[in-house]
Motif scaffolding. Structure first.
Motif, short mmCIF file in Angstrom:
data_model
loop_
_atom_site.label_atom_id
_atom_site.label_comp_id
_atom_site.label_asym_id
_atom_site.label_seq_id
_atom_site.Cartn_x
_atom_site.Cartn_y
_atom_site.Cartn_z
N UNK A 1 16.42 6.85 12.04
CA UNK A 1 16.87 8.24 12.15
C UNK A 1 17.54 8.74 10.88
N UNK A 2 18.04 7.81 10.04
CA UNK A 2 18.61 8.24 8.75
C UNK A 2 17.54 8.91 7.88
N UNK A 3 16.34 8.33 7.87
CA UNK A 3 15.24 8.90 7.08
C UNK A 3 14.74 10.20 7.72
N UNK A 4 14.71 10.23 9.02
CA UNK A 4 14.32 11.44 9.75
C UNK A 4 15.23 12.61 9.34
N UNK A 5 16.53 12.34 9.30
CA UNK A 5 17.50 13.36 8.92
C UNK A 5 17.37 13.73 7.45
N UNK A 6 17.15 12.72 6.58
CA UNK A 6 17.03 12.95 5.15
C UNK A 6 15.92 13.94 4.84
N UNK A 7 14.77 13.79 5.47
CA UNK A 7 13.61 14.62 5.13
C UNK A 7 13.68 16.02 5.73
N UNK A 8 14.60 16.24 6.63
CA UNK A 8 14.79 17.60 7.14
C UNK A 8 15.29 18.54 6.04
N UNK A 9 15.93 17.96 5.04
CA UNK A 9 16.52 18.78 3.98
C UNK A 9 15.76 18.64 2.66
N UNK A 10 14.55 18.10 2.70
CA UNK A 10 13.74 17.95 1.50
C UNK A 10 12.89 19.19 1.29
N UNK A 11 12.87 19.67 0.04
CA UNK A 11 12.08 20.86 -0.29
C UNK A 11 10.63 20.52 -0.58
N UNK A 12 10.38 19.30 -1.05
CA UNK A 12 9.02 18.93 -1.40
C UNK A 12 8.14 18.88 -0.16
N UNK A 13 6.86 19.13 -0.34
CA UNK A 13 5.94 19.19 0.79
C UNK A 13 5.36 17.83 1.15
N UNK A 14 5.42 16.86 0.20
CA UNK A 14 4.82 15.55 0.42
C UNK A 14 5.83 14.43 0.25
N UNK A 15 5.60 13.34 0.95
CA UNK A 15 6.46 12.16 0.88
C UNK A 15 5.57 10.94 0.73
N UNK A 16 5.94 10.04 -0.19
CA UNK A 16 5.18 8.80 -0.38
C UNK A 16 5.77 7.69 0.49
N UNK A 17 4.92 7.08 1.31
CA UNK A 17 5.34 5.98 2.17
C UNK A 17 4.68 4.69 1.70
N UNK B 1 0.84 -1.20 0.00
CA UNK B 1 0.00 0.00 0.00
C UNK B 1 0.87 1.25 0.00
N UNK B 2 0.32 2.31 -0.53
CA UNK B 2 1.05 3.58 -0.65
C UNK B 2 0.19 4.71 -0.10
N UNK B 3 0.82 5.61 0.65
CA UNK B 3 0.10 6.81 1.09
C UNK B 3 1.06 7.99 1.07
N UNK B 4 0.48 9.17 0.97
CA UNK B 4 1.26 10.41 0.92
C UNK B 4 1.05 11.19 2.21
N UNK B 5 2.15 11.62 2.82
CA UNK B 5 2.08 12.42 4.05
C UNK B 5 2.93 13.67 3.85
N UNK B 6 2.74 14.64 4.71
CA UNK B 6 3.57 15.84 4.66
C UNK B 6 5.00 15.50 5.07
N UNK B 7 5.93 16.27 4.59
CA UNK B 7 7.34 16.04 4.94
C UNK B 7 7.55 16.14 6.44
N UNK B 8 6.89 17.09 7.08
CA UNK B 8 7.00 17.23 8.55
C UNK B 8 6.50 15.99 9.25
N UNK B 9 5.40 15.43 8.75
CA UNK B 9 4.86 14.21 9.37
C UNK B 9 5.80 13.04 9.16
N UNK B 10 6.44 12.99 7.98
CA UNK B 10 7.39 11.91 7.71
C UNK B 10 8.57 11.98 8.67
N UNK B 11 9.07 13.18 8.93
CA UNK B 11 10.17 13.35 9.89
C UNK B 11 9.75 12.83 11.27
N UNK B 12 8.56 13.18 11.67
CA UNK B 12 8.05 12.75 12.99
C UNK B 12 7.88 11.23 13.03
N UNK B 13 7.30 10.66 11.96
CA UNK B 13 7.04 9.22 11.92
C UNK B 13 8.33 8.42 12.02
#
Length: 551
Positions: free
Chosen positions: A156-172, A137-149
């Motif tokens: 923590x590697x993914x948490x750090x990665x998304x801190x520097x992402x410009x896009x507003x959405x992330x597909x999980x 399954x696939x869902x889209x969340x905000x970048x801020x929510x992805x960092x929190x999740x």
């Protein structure tokens, strides 16, 4: 009913049908499972719905987009199975690290013993999931929510990665209750992932996968010990510095420490070059340094820098480019497509090369050739060479490790070096950066600068280049006396501003557009590093320009 255009045919489908339904209609036209689609030139997963009048194309694992989708989905399945067998509470990190044999080495860290028994349990769990055909399954969340999740998931590697992402959405992506992030597309369910084999290897797991030309065949497990050790050493070095993911690299850039990282990396490379030079100088029987490696490994700059190190030890190195021994254009063999095959051994005048090298060993003065690539002719311009006691030849070319090239030279006179850009950086712990991507980017930038070649053309010829490497280079890599990794941990952040305009220049209707878009998305992870701090003797200068060497 809606009409969908496929393969110069029109198909009648129900309104809002998923691509999966369309794929089932035409599956018998394909030799392998359909894994991914393209709708009006844009890649799409099979759960997406079609529109009336859409132009649809499908991909299997025999096509690069489908093959990448299969590999990515299989890694997701493996990571879920590892977490399922070990328990999240017992794992610190699952690092999908680098290629070994025809598979990928996975480093499992935590309060688990990764042995044959553990590996067998993980494989059994994967097979269980395959049989269950669990939806991915696939869902889209905000970048801020992805960092929190991912902070909550302790990834923590993914948490750090998304801190520097410009896009507003992330597909999980999710399999049952296990959620993760992956760079790219997935198959619809785990039932597609039938072809794999796990091996316990050096305290980790290797997942052996099919290759693109044989999507249902698992190759024999044949790890190259020398290349593996070099890769592991490079990976451990990056980790020791605290730079093993793109998020880590971005932190160095943001903190203003990237200049220090560049100096440390260049110093390490110089140290390693000095060690190799010392090994060569210690054995005075060595008169030929044979250097080989795949495209865009930095062989030319490496040979220049090694020559400087040899000079510091009292030797007199002379560079020999195997390209100067090409046969004349009209004598060049052709491949199965009728094109000149410059990659095969027969494109080199082996007989003349061996005669010249043997004469040099005997103390004779030899006229050295130079190949005129514009005319397609070998020329002699008055350059001669005579070997003295301290002279040594540094021979560079893709066939350097193949003893058929240098059949007349005794093994004790040769020192073999395999060089490749073995990327030590990962996007994050579950998304690796293939070394082939790093080399393709290097070549694209260099080709545009030195030959005026469009990125589209470099991408188009890349499969042919890769076939040549598989046939002429990789089979001989373990015969080398030493393996040298030319990848620089910071290089993709430097090459980004050079490569992006080239990729943006590829038109949407071009067959290479899909690959260009993938690479552009990949560069979005990186902050940019300006080239001012790159030394003029750096291997990277061979590709971006400004080298103090004639490369």
């Amino acid at each position: 009913m809606w009409t969908v255009k496929w393969n110069n045919r029109e198909l009648q489908v129900e309104e809002n049908s998923p691509l999966l339904s369309v794929a089932e209609m035409v599956q018998n036209e394909y030799a392998h499972d359909i894994l991914l689609a393209s709708v009006d030139g844009k890649l799409a997963e099979l759960h997406k719905t079609v529109k009336d009048g859409s132009r649809v194309q499908f991909f299997t694992a025999a096509d690069k987009p489908g093959f990448q989708t299969y590999q990515r989905s299989l890694i997701f399945l493996l990571v879920k199975a590892i977490y399922g067998v070990a328990g999240r509470e017992n794992l610190d990190k699952v690092l999908v690290d680098f290629s070994v044999s025809k598979g990928i080495y996975v480093d499992v860290r935590g309060r688990v013993t990764v042995d044959g028994d553990f590996t067998a349990k993980v494989e059994a769990k994967m097979r269980e999931f395959v049989e269950e055909k669990l939806p991915i399954a696939k869902r889209s969340v905000s970048t801020d929510e992805a960092v929190k999740l991912f902070g909550q998931y302790e990834m923590h590697d993914k948490e750090k990665l998304f801190r520097y992402r410009r896009v507003s959405k992330v597909n999980l992506y999710r399999i049952r209750n296990f959620e993760d992030y992956y760079y790219g597309y997935m198959v619809p369910d785990t039932g597609y992932l039938k072809y794999f084999k796990l091996f316990s290897f050096d305290g980790g797991i290797v997942i052996q996968m099919p290759v693109q030309k044989e999507p249902e065949v698992i190759p024999d497990f044949n790890p190259g010990e020398k290349v593996y050790r070099c890769q592991k050493e490079s990976s451990k070095w990056g980790e020791a510095l605290g730079v093993d993911t793109v998020g880590d690299l971005n932190e160095w850039i943001v903190n203003g420490s990237i200049g220090e990282l560049i100096l440390v990396q260049e110093a390490l490379m110089e140290k390693r070059l000095g060690e190799i030079a010392s090994q060569i100088a210690a054995d005075r029987k060595k008169k030929f340094v044979m250097i080989a490696g795949p495209s865009s490994s930095g062989k030319t700059s490496f040979s220049h820098r090694l020559s400087i190190q040899l000079r510091t030890l009292g030797l007199k190195p002379h560079p020999i480019a195997l390209d100067n021994y090409f046969v004349n254009r009209e004598d060049t063999p052709r491949d199965e497509f009728g094109e000149y095959n410059f990659e095969c051994l027969e494109a080199i005048d082996i007989k003349q090369f061996n005669k010249d090298m043997t004469d040099l060993l005997m103390g004779k003065t030899v006229a050295m050739p130079s190949f005129n690539f514009k005319k397609g002719k070998r020329e002699y311009r008055g350059d001669t060479l005579t070997l003295g006691a301290e002279d040594i030849l540094v021979v560079e070319g893709i066939h350097g490790l193949n003893d058929k090239l240098s059949y007349s030279l005794a093994p004790e006179n040769k020192y073999k070096i395999y060089i490749s850009a073995l990327t030590q950086l990962n996007v994050d712990e579950h998304n690796r950066i293939p070394s082939t991507d790093g080399r393709l980017i290097r070549r694209m930038v260099r080709d545009a600068r030195t030959r005026g070649t469009a990125a589209k053309d470099t991408i188009a010829m890349w499969p042919s280049v890769r076939r040549g490497e598989e046939e002429n280079i990789f089979p001989y890599q373990e015969s080398a006396d030493v393996v040298f990794n030319s990848a620089l941990i910071y290089e993709l952040a430097v090459l980004k501003p050079y490569a992006e305009p080239l990729l943006f220049g590829i038109p949407k209707e071009s067959p290479e557009y899909v690959e260009a878009k993938r690479l552009l998305k990949f560069f979005d992870y990186f902050l940019t590093v300006v080239s001012d701090n790159i030394p003029n003797n750096s291997l990277l200068r061979e590709f971006m320009g400004g080298s103090c060497f004639n490369v």
